[in-house]
Structures are given as C-alpha cells and as structure tokens.
Design a protein around this motif. Structure first.
Motif, PDB file in Angstrom:
ATOM      1  N   UNK A 316      22.026  38.678  29.438  1.00 24.07           N
ATOM      2  CA  UNK A 316      20.742  39.189  28.972  1.00 24.07           C
ATOM      3  C   UNK A 316      19.714  38.090  28.796  1.00 24.07           C
ATOM      4  N   UNK A 317      20.165  36.935  28.295  1.00 22.88           N
ATOM      5  CA  UNK A 317      19.248  35.800  28.138  1.00 22.88           C
ATOM      6  C   UNK A 317      18.733  35.327  29.493  1.00 22.88           C
ATOM      7  N   UNK A 318      19.613  35.268  30.482  1.00 18.65           N
ATOM      8  CA  UNK A 318      19.198  34.861  31.827  1.00 18.65           C
ATOM      9  C   UNK A 318      18.273  35.898  32.456  1.00 18.65           C
ATOM     10  N   UNK A 319      18.556  37.165  32.198  1.00 20.45           N
ATOM     11  CA  UNK A 319      17.712  38.225  32.745  1.00 20.45           C
ATOM     12  C   UNK A 319      16.298  38.137  32.172  1.00 20.45           C
ATOM     13  N   UNK A 320      16.200  37.864  30.879  1.00 18.36           N
ATOM     14  CA  UNK A 320      14.879  37.721  30.265  1.00 18.36           C
ATOM     15  C   UNK A 320      14.143  36.496  30.791  1.00 18.36           C
ATOM     16  N   UNK A 321      14.908  35.468  31.160  1.00 19.44           N
ATOM     17  CA  UNK A 321      14.297  34.219  31.629  1.00 19.44           C
ATOM     18  C   UNK A 321      13.813  34.309  33.074  1.00 19.44           C
ATOM     19  N   UNK A 322      14.604  34.945  33.944  1.00 18.41           N
ATOM     20  CA  UNK A 322      14.321  34.911  35.378  1.00 18.41           C
ATOM     21  C   UNK A 322      13.762  36.212  35.942  1.00 18.41           C
ATOM     22  N   UNK A 323      13.446  37.165  35.091  1.00 13.31           N
ATOM     23  CA  UNK A 323      12.843  38.402  35.580  1.00 13.31           C
ATOM     24  C   UNK A 323      11.686  38.778  34.665  1.00 13.31           C
ATOM     25  N   UNK A 324      10.959  39.808  35.056  1.00  9.68           N
ATOM     26  CA  UNK A 324       9.833  40.271  34.234  1.00  9.68           C
ATOM     27  C   UNK A 324      10.275  41.317  33.218  1.00  9.68           C
ATOM     28  N   UNK A 325      11.582  41.564  33.143  1.00 16.25           N
ATOM     29  CA  UNK A 325      12.097  42.508  32.146  1.00 16.25           C
ATOM     30  C   UNK A 325      11.953  41.872  30.767  1.00 16.25           C
ATOM     31  N   UNK A 326      11.276  42.515  29.828  1.00 17.78           N
ATOM     32  CA  UNK A 326      11.050  41.904  28.513  1.00 17.78           C
ATOM     33  C   UNK A 326      12.339  41.747  27.717  1.00 17.78           C
ATOM     34  N   UNK A 327      12.334  40.765  26.825  1.00 11.31           N
ATOM     35  CA  UNK A 327      13.512  40.482  26.003  1.00 11.31           C
ATOM     36  C   UNK A 327      13.902  41.691  25.155  1.00 11.31           C
TER      37      UNK A 327
END
Length: 364
Positions: A316-327
């Motif tokens: 989830x941390x990587x997804x928030x970092x490398x995509x536009x999906x908000x934390x």
C-alpha cells in the motif's frame, strides 16, 4: 458433529473473504478511474519484488506477529484484548529505559533484557483491566480500549517531560547506543551468501517473533495451563465446576497477552527506530485483532496472516508512492480486508456451513 471440515474453516473461509475484499477493492479503484490490475502489480512489485520490499514486509509482519499472538492467547481464554496499542506503547517505554540507562557490552544481552522489560511493562498494563474483569465484572473490551488512551498520555508525558534530550523539539528519546544495534537481515544473511537489502528495517526480532509462535503453540496445546485456558474460554461454568480459578486464568491469559504486545517494541523501537517516538506502534495493536481472527487464533495461521498484512502495508505504501491513488484509499483497501476477514466472517461462514450440511445429508 462439526458443521464443516476443518480445512474449510482454516483455508476456504479466509480465502473467500480475501477474494471478496479484493473484488470490492477493485471496484473502488475502478470508481476513481484507476486500473486495479496495475495497482495489484505495483503492490506485488513494491512488497515482494526486491529484498528492500521484502525487508519492509517482514518488518511489518514481525509487529503483527506479536500483536496477533497476543490477541489469540486472550481469545482462547474467552477474552478480547483490544488494548494492544497501549500495551505496545508501554513495552516501548520499558525498552527505552533499559537501552538508555544501562550500558550493555553486546546487543544480544541487551535484546534479552529489553524483551523481558518490554514484556513486563506490557503485562503490567494488561493486568489492571484483567483484574477489573475478574474481580469487578468490568468488561475487558471497554477497559482495554480506555487504557490505550491512558497509555498514550503516559507515554506523551514521559517523552516530553522526562526522556526528551535537552534542546530537542520532537517528543522522542535520544538515540540508543551503537553497541546495542540489532543485526538487520542483511547482516544475518550475508555470511550465508545472501545479499539482502541494507536499507530494509527487518532485523533479528523476526526470529524472536517466530520463536514466540512456537512457544505459544506449546503453551496453548501442549501444557496443562493451555488446557485450562482453552477450557475456561469454551465454558466458564464448566471450568469452575472442574475446580479451575477464573481469577487465575483471566490474569495469566491477559498477562501473557500483554507481554506479547509489549515485546513488539524490540522490533519497532529497539530494532528499527533505535529510539522511542510517540507514535511508534502505528496501529499494529489494532491490526493484531484482524491477524488473529484471520489466522483462526492458531500460531501458524497468525504467522500467515501477519505476512499478508505486512504485504498490504508495504504494498500500500508503494502504491501510494508510485501511483495517483491517494493514501486514504490505501487505508480503505486495508480496512476492507480487515472487515471481510474479521467482522464479516459469518457472512461467508454461514452459507458454507449450510452447503456442507446439505452435501453431508445427501451422502447419508
């Protein structure tokens, strides 16, 4: 006769719950205009695609192992320990006092004493709600929740007024001495020819957590005390009739549970931050509840569930970092997994029980 086979309870129900959570998460991601398949790929790559990702996944899993085992021990005694956050906070205080004020010649000695101190502080914080439950009838769920807030206030006071270094601004202790630095997985695996990431926070505490799984298994299923805990959890009146003391079992189960939560501090306080900060638990005490429920309160199941939630946290941390999906949406996805594997367990269980009962009647 059991309503469904053991394998269905242990494997099939969690698997279906995960699939339902994944399907709903995919719909949420589609709803904001993102690609759920790419999101899953990013999470897998970020959490499992490198030794750096594995290091963070295992670091989070170590925290969840301690808190998940804590919840499972209390659950076997018919108790629901929601005070893992507070017990882990006080465990961190115990670790900080041991590491800051006693000079240690080697990290191994410091680790043993710090683990004992963390366990004692966590157990002491769990002892008061346990006593109130056993002697006064105060519900342990309510008291342990209240003690989370009290623990935060106690820790805040200690960090701001007692342990904060002179001139420092943030509520945190000084950094622990270099002599008690815990070996990281990089340092442990390098002599074996495995070049693990130097930057990853996973450390020797992972081995302690795995050992704790084995010890809890021995305790609950291979000792007389474990038999008493399980008997009391199944039927308090039956345990009383057999001569077991409710006060003794409640106190012991909650003390063990609190000690396990407290011991989480050897990973996040002593192993990763190497100092005590105010928000060091990061919600691991609450995640432990979902880990225990998903793992069916068995140490091996808790181990697997802890790995899953470690993956979710790091992915989830990587997804928030490398995509536009908000934390915030990552938190929603994690919450959906907790919801389906924990709170909505019966939504999957009841139809499966009816299905297996119908199949059994047809065969008969």
């Amino acid at each position: 006769m059991e309503k469904m086979p053991k394998w269905a309870d242990v494997v099939l129900i969690p698997l279906i719950s995960l699939l339902l959570a994944a399907a709903l998460s995919a719909l949420v991601i589609l709803g904001i205009g993102e690609d759920p398949i790419e999101a899953v790929k990013t999470m897998i790559t970020g959490a499992l695609g490198s030794t750096y990702g594995w290091g963070y996944t295992l670091y989070y899993a170590t925290n969840f192992l301690f808190t998940g085992l804590a919840v499972s021990v209390a659950y076997h005694a018919g108790l629901f320990n929601i005070g893992g956050e507070g017990q882990a906070m006080l465990g961190g205080l115990g670790v900080a006092l041991i590491c800051l004020f006693i000079p240690w010649p080697h990290w191994s000695i410091a680790l043993i004493v710090a683990a004992i101190a963390a366990g004692l502080f966590g157990a002491a914080w769990a002892a008061i709600p346990a006593y109130l439950q056993a002697k006064r009838g105060s519900h342990v769920v309510i008291t342990t929740i209240m003690f989370n807030f009290i623990a935060f206030s106690v820790l805040n006071y200690m960090l701001v007024n007692v342990l904060k270094p002179q001139g420092a601004m943030d509520p945190a202790t000084a950094r622990f001495p270099e002599a008690i630095h815990l070996p990281s997985l990089h340092e442990i695996l390098l002599p074996l020819g495995i070049n693990f990431s130097k930057s990853a926070p996973a450390n020797v505490s992972l081995l302690v957590a795995i050992a704790a799984c084995f010890v809890v298994w021995l305790l609950i299923w291979r000792t007389w005390l474990g038999h008493e805990i399980r008997a009391f959890g199944k039927s308090e009146s039956g345990a009383r009739y057999a001569g077991m003391s409710p006060l003794k079992i409640t106190m012991i189960a909650m003390l063990i549970s609190g000690a396990l939560c407290g011991m989480m501090a050897i990973n996040n306080v002593m192993g990763e931050a190497e100092r005590l900060v105010l928000n060091s638990t990061e919600g691991a005490g609450f995640i432990g509840i979902a880990v225990a429920l998903m793992g069916r309160n068995h140490p091996f199941g808790v181990f697997l569930a802890a790995l899953l939630f470690g993956f979710l946290y790091q992915g989830g941390a990587e997804l928030a970092l490398w995509s536009s999906i908000p934390r915030e949406l990552i938190v929603v996805i994690q919450a959906l997994v907790i919801l389906f594997t924990g709170a909505l367990d019966n939504m999957v269980r009841m139809p499966l029980e009816k299905l297996f009962t119908a199949v059994r009647k047809e065969k008969a």
